[in-house]
Design an enzyme around this catalytic site. Sequence first.
Site, mmCIF file in Angstrom:
data_model
loop_
_atom_site.group_PDB
_atom_site.id
_atom_site.type_symbol
_atom_site.label_atom_id
_atom_site.label_comp_id
_atom_site.label_asym_id
_atom_site.label_seq_id
_atom_site.Cartn_x
_atom_site.Cartn_y
_atom_site.Cartn_z
ATOM 1 N N ARG A 25 -14.694 -7.878 -9.894
ATOM 2 C CA ARG A 25 -14.081 -9.192 -9.644
ATOM 3 C C ARG A 25 -15.085 -10.289 -9.947
ATOM 4 O O ARG A 25 -16.215 -10.259 -9.470
ATOM 5 C CB ARG A 25 -13.640 -9.311 -8.185
ATOM 6 C CG ARG A 25 -12.554 -8.338 -7.860
ATOM 7 C CD ARG A 25 -12.106 -8.438 -6.421
ATOM 8 N NE ARG A 25 -11.226 -7.316 -6.144
ATOM 9 C CZ ARG A 25 -10.663 -7.073 -4.976
ATOM 10 N NH1 ARG A 25 -10.866 -7.881 -3.971
ATOM 11 N NH2 ARG A 25 -9.884 -6.029 -4.825
ATOM 12 N N SER A 140 -6.839 -8.997 -6.145
ATOM 13 C CA SER A 140 -6.225 -8.760 -4.845
ATOM 14 C C SER A 140 -5.965 -10.034 -4.044
ATOM 15 O O SER A 140 -5.220 -10.886 -4.481
ATOM 16 C CB SER A 140 -7.112 -7.784 -4.078
ATOM 17 O OG SER A 140 -6.429 -7.299 -2.970
ATOM 18 N N HIS A 141 -6.656 -10.153 -2.917
ATOM 19 C CA HIS A 141 -6.428 -11.285 -2.017
ATOM 20 C C HIS A 141 -7.287 -12.491 -2.387
ATOM 21 O O HIS A 141 -7.212 -13.521 -1.722
ATOM 22 C CB HIS A 141 -6.733 -10.849 -0.583
ATOM 23 C CG HIS A 141 -8.115 -10.274 -0.474
ATOM 24 N ND1 HIS A 141 -8.420 -9.016 -0.943
ATOM 25 C CD2 HIS A 141 -9.254 -10.792 -0.008
ATOM 26 C CE1 HIS A 141 -9.715 -8.792 -0.755
ATOM 27 N NE2 HIS A 141 -10.236 -9.848 -0.197
ATOM 28 N N ASP A 316 -0.600 -9.711 0.225
ATOM 29 C CA ASP A 316 -1.630 -10.376 -0.577
ATOM 30 C C ASP A 316 -1.197 -10.422 -2.040
ATOM 31 O O ASP A 316 -0.075 -10.021 -2.386
ATOM 32 C CB ASP A 316 -2.998 -9.696 -0.408
ATOM 33 C CG ASP A 316 -3.067 -8.327 -1.063
ATOM 34 O OD1 ASP A 316 -2.014 -7.697 -1.230
ATOM 35 O OD2 ASP A 316 -4.190 -7.881 -1.410
ATOM 36 N N ASP A 318 -1.757 -8.770 -4.787
ATOM 37 C CA ASP A 318 -1.300 -7.570 -5.490
ATOM 38 C C ASP A 318 -0.431 -6.681 -4.607
ATOM 39 O O ASP A 318 -0.126 -5.541 -4.976
ATOM 40 C CB ASP A 318 -2.486 -6.784 -6.062
ATOM 41 C CG ASP A 318 -3.430 -6.276 -4.994
ATOM 42 O OD1 ASP A 318 -3.499 -6.902 -3.922
ATOM 43 O OD2 ASP A 318 -4.105 -5.260 -5.217
ATOM 44 N N ASP A 320 -0.763 -5.019 -1.884
ATOM 45 C CA ASP A 320 -1.155 -3.801 -1.174
ATOM 46 C C ASP A 320 -1.513 -4.079 0.282
ATOM 47 O O ASP A 320 -1.620 -3.156 1.082
ATOM 48 C CB ASP A 320 -2.269 -3.039 -1.896
ATOM 49 C CG ASP A 320 -3.510 -3.867 -2.123
ATOM 50 O OD1 ASP A 320 -3.502 -5.076 -1.800
ATOM 51 O OD2 ASP A 320 -4.504 -3.312 -2.637
ATOM 52 N N ARG A 321 -1.708 -5.356 0.637
ATOM 53 C CA ARG A 321 -2.001 -5.672 2.038
ATOM 54 C C ARG A 321 -0.746 -6.153 2.753
ATOM 55 O O ARG A 321 0.189 -6.635 2.112
ATOM 56 C CB ARG A 321 -3.042 -6.785 2.127
ATOM 57 C CG ARG A 321 -4.380 -6.382 1.612
ATOM 58 C CD ARG A 321 -5.390 -7.469 1.906
ATOM 59 N NE ARG A 321 -6.702 -7.048 1.431
ATOM 60 C CZ ARG A 321 -7.837 -7.483 1.911
ATOM 61 N NH1 ARG A 321 -7.854 -8.393 2.865
ATOM 62 N NH2 ARG A 321 -8.985 -7.054 1.427
ATOM 63 N N THR A 384 -15.212 2.150 3.945
ATOM 64 C CA THR A 384 -14.282 1.096 3.536
ATOM 65 C C THR A 384 -13.859 1.272 2.077
ATOM 66 O O THR A 384 -14.677 1.607 1.224
ATOM 67 C CB THR A 384 -14.978 -0.270 3.720
ATOM 68 O OG1 THR A 384 -15.174 -0.458 5.118
ATOM 69 C CG2 THR A 384 -14.143 -1.401 3.169
ATOM 70 N N GLU A 403 -6.685 0.432 7.191
ATOM 71 C CA GLU A 403 -7.936 -0.305 7.316
ATOM 72 C C GLU A 403 -7.677 -1.556 8.145
ATOM 73 O O GLU A 403 -6.566 -2.090 8.136
ATOM 74 C CB GLU A 403 -8.443 -0.737 5.939
ATOM 75 C CG GLU A 403 -8.836 0.398 5.033
ATOM 76 C CD GLU A 403 -9.585 -0.111 3.816
ATOM 77 O OE1 GLU A 403 -10.805 0.064 3.771
ATOM 78 O OE2 GLU A 403 -8.951 -0.687 2.913
ATOM 79 N N SER A 405 -8.505 -4.385 7.475
ATOM 80 C CA SER A 405 -8.366 -5.539 6.595
ATOM 81 C C SER A 405 -6.931 -5.662 6.072
ATOM 82 O O SER A 405 -6.731 -5.987 4.915
ATOM 83 C CB SER A 405 -9.347 -5.400 5.437
ATOM 84 O OG SER A 405 -9.142 -4.150 4.782
ATOM 85 N N LYS A 416 -3.035 1.482 -0.767
ATOM 86 C CA LYS A 416 -2.351 0.926 0.393
ATOM 87 C C LYS A 416 -1.120 0.188 -0.104
ATOM 88 O O LYS A 416 -1.033 -0.151 -1.283
ATOM 89 C CB LYS A 416 -3.276 0.029 1.201
ATOM 90 C CG LYS A 416 -3.951 -1.099 0.424
ATOM 91 C CD LYS A 416 -4.983 -1.760 1.329
ATOM 92 C CE LYS A 416 -5.670 -2.929 0.652
ATOM 93 N NZ LYS A 416 -6.966 -2.557 0.071
HETATM 94 C C1 VG1 Z 1 -12.275 -5.606 1.516
HETATM 95 C C2 VG1 Z 1 -11.825 -4.927 2.793
HETATM 96 C C3 VG1 Z 1 -11.535 -3.467 2.511
HETATM 97 C C4 VG1 Z 1 -10.505 -3.349 1.373
HETATM 98 C C5 VG1 Z 1 -10.984 -4.104 0.149
HETATM 99 C C6 VG1 Z 1 -9.950 -4.129 -0.964
HETATM 100 O O1 VG1 Z 1 -13.460 -5.010 1.071
HETATM 101 O O2 VG1 Z 1 -12.791 -5.064 3.802
HETATM 102 O O3 VG1 Z 1 -11.081 -2.865 3.696
HETATM 103 O O4 VG1 Z 1 -10.305 -2.003 1.033
HETATM 104 O O5 VG1 Z 1 -11.277 -5.456 0.511
HETATM 105 O O6 VG1 Z 1 -8.833 -4.799 -0.541
HETATM 106 P P1 VG1 Z 1 -14.917 -5.641 1.333
HETATM 107 O O7 VG1 Z 1 -15.867 -4.738 0.615
HETATM 108 O O8 VG1 Z 1 -14.866 -7.058 0.841
HETATM 109 O O9 VG1 Z 1 -15.082 -5.634 2.826
HETATM 110 V V1 VG1 Z 1 -7.834 -5.598 -1.654
HETATM 111 O O10 VG1 Z 1 -6.609 -6.120 -0.853
HETATM 112 O O11 VG1 Z 1 -8.510 -5.239 -3.018
HETATM 113 O O12 VG1 Z 1 -6.855 -4.571 -2.277
HETATM 114 CO CO CO Z 2 -4.892 -6.339 -2.417
#
Ligand code: VG1
Ligand code: CO
Length: 630
Positions: A25, A140-141, A316, A318, A320-321, A384, A403, A405, A416
């Site tokens: 990213r 993602s988010h 979020d 994409d 998945d959240r 994680t 998770e 998150s 997810k």
């Molecule tokens: C964060 C979260 C983790 C999650 C990851 C991808 O990672 O803490 O639990 O799997 O995002 O989520 P980090 O390394 O920033 O703590 V996302 O919604 O890509 O799909």
């Molecule tokens: Co996501």
Amino acid sequence: MVMFTVTRKETVPFDGQKPGTSGLRKKATGFRLDDGGLHIDLPVSVFKQPNYLHNFVQSTFNALPADKVKGATVVVSGDGRYFSKDAVQIIIKMAAANGVRRVWVGQDSLLSTPAVSAVIRERIGADGSKATGAFILTASHNPGGPHEDFGIKYNMENGGPAPEIITDKIYANTRILKEYFIAEDLPDVDISVIGLSSFSGPEGPFGVDVFDSTTDYVKLMKSIFDFGSIQKLLSCPKFTFCYDALHGVAGIYAKRIFVEELGANQSSLLNCTPKEDFGGGHPDPNLTYAKELVARMGLGKSSSQNEPPEFGAAADGDADRNMILGKRFFVTPSDSVAIIAANAVEAIPYFASGLKGVARSMPTSAALDVVAKKLNLKFFEVPTGWKFFGNLMDAGLCSICGEESFGTGSDHIREKDGIWAVLAWLSILAFKNKDNLKEQKLVTVEDIVLGHWATYGRHYYTRYDYENVDAGAAKELMAHLVNLQSSLPNLNKLIKEIRSDVSEVAQADEFEYKDPVDGSVSKHQGIRYLFVDGSRLVFRLSGTGSEGATIRVYIEQYEKDSSKTGRDSQEALAPLARSFCLYAILQFSKILLQGHDTMLSAAGGSRDKTIKDERIHWTICSYCHNMKQN
Ligand code: VG1
Ligand code: CO
């Protein structure tokens, strides 16, 4: 048929193309400090700079076994953020040049991350082909747009994110890459129209199949849940519903599933048109960023006078959240996965024959552990990131996982799944209300959570995020936290001096995971302090940011006594938070804060507070407040 040729292009490696927790990213376009004595900010693209994406894609092809490239079928799509459409065309041309046989693209290059996983696992092409992997275009988010983030990750044949052995190989390749291959004369494919485009290249035929982005996923959801019972719940006038896609890709699935299949009112959908910049917002489904939904659900400061819906959820970028809300009530993700696991067998047909096991990421609260123990289920604690769950699922060891998150999911795919989590909650609500729909009062989300705490106890939980911290300082802080672990008696003495009412640290370590299936070991997965009374403090560096470092602090405390499970979580956690994480962090206040002591006062427990100074922007985010806001 259009013929194309393959061009070999020379290139030089880029620094920093190491995939993080979930892919690579970076800013789509960003700004760089020119240090030529003048200190001027010059615009510079990151993902859009020549060859940047090309290098990563070629490094990925080079990291895969030959049969997953030559003659293979590869999916390319994502959450539709800025630069996705250009990126899809580039990847199609590079796939053709690398000998891929077919590229599958969701219409308009849209596919949610869970839908990509479903497509890899379930979809069969017109010629009987199956996909062997996917490039998912998402950060993602993280926000999107010309000055925000773009991202790319590769998923494997099981539908899950590439394991570390592959991502390490990709990274190693990015550091030595000298050339990439591209079919420059392959015309752009119109990805807005469903259909097959066929071409011919040096290694034979090549096709691009643009297909409907929702069909395969919807079919899968219908095979998991009892849509009839959810439909009954949604059609009950007392049950009101609201879903916020935050202008991410979830919107297209929400329309199909909640409105067309389940009969929800169109007006129950918020922000369900995907936008390249997510409407300028931050597509992160939590109490801070899903503002509109939070207000509608009666949790915001400026809530409207209208009676909030019974159930609300958000996704979020994409999809998945997920965030699950009841009327004026927030469900922590750690509780959510525990509650889904506790009710799955009764409420969700897919799990009717029992759960194979459950799993959570290390920093996620232990609410799931208590359920696993009580129901006598296999239980796993993994680092994680979703990639660690995949192996367990492939080996038939895990059915449901989550998770903290805002990620929840099951072995129906290897990612997810935000919409799945909503359907799981709707199924539980439908089950609890099945003989109740004509009664005065429905069983609510809040009733379900309170009932869960009464049975299993409550894990008070919060997470602080310290964003955009100087990367070097963050590393030093982590090293300091590891050092503190060398003498527990000294540490306990320090803690007692700050708060005498906090339990003692019984064990402290860096979390290390040995995959029970393939034996691979992942080290340095978070610094843990485990207290005698079951409380935990965890520190880790984020692996998804695109700039600087983000330090995450996770704080958890277990309360078994059902007369004490109704407290405000910030209040319940305050002694622990103050005594330890502040001590540890304040040791580094000079580095992090240049003498500002704002951390101490802010971390005392106030909500949604963002403090900025020239070095650090840190947020006490509103994760994990199991609370009713006034
Ligand atoms: C964060 C979260 C983790 C999650 C990851 C991808 O990672 O803490 O639990 O799997 O995002 O989520 P980090 O390394 O920033 O703590 V996302 O919604 O890509 O799909
Ligand atoms: Co996501």
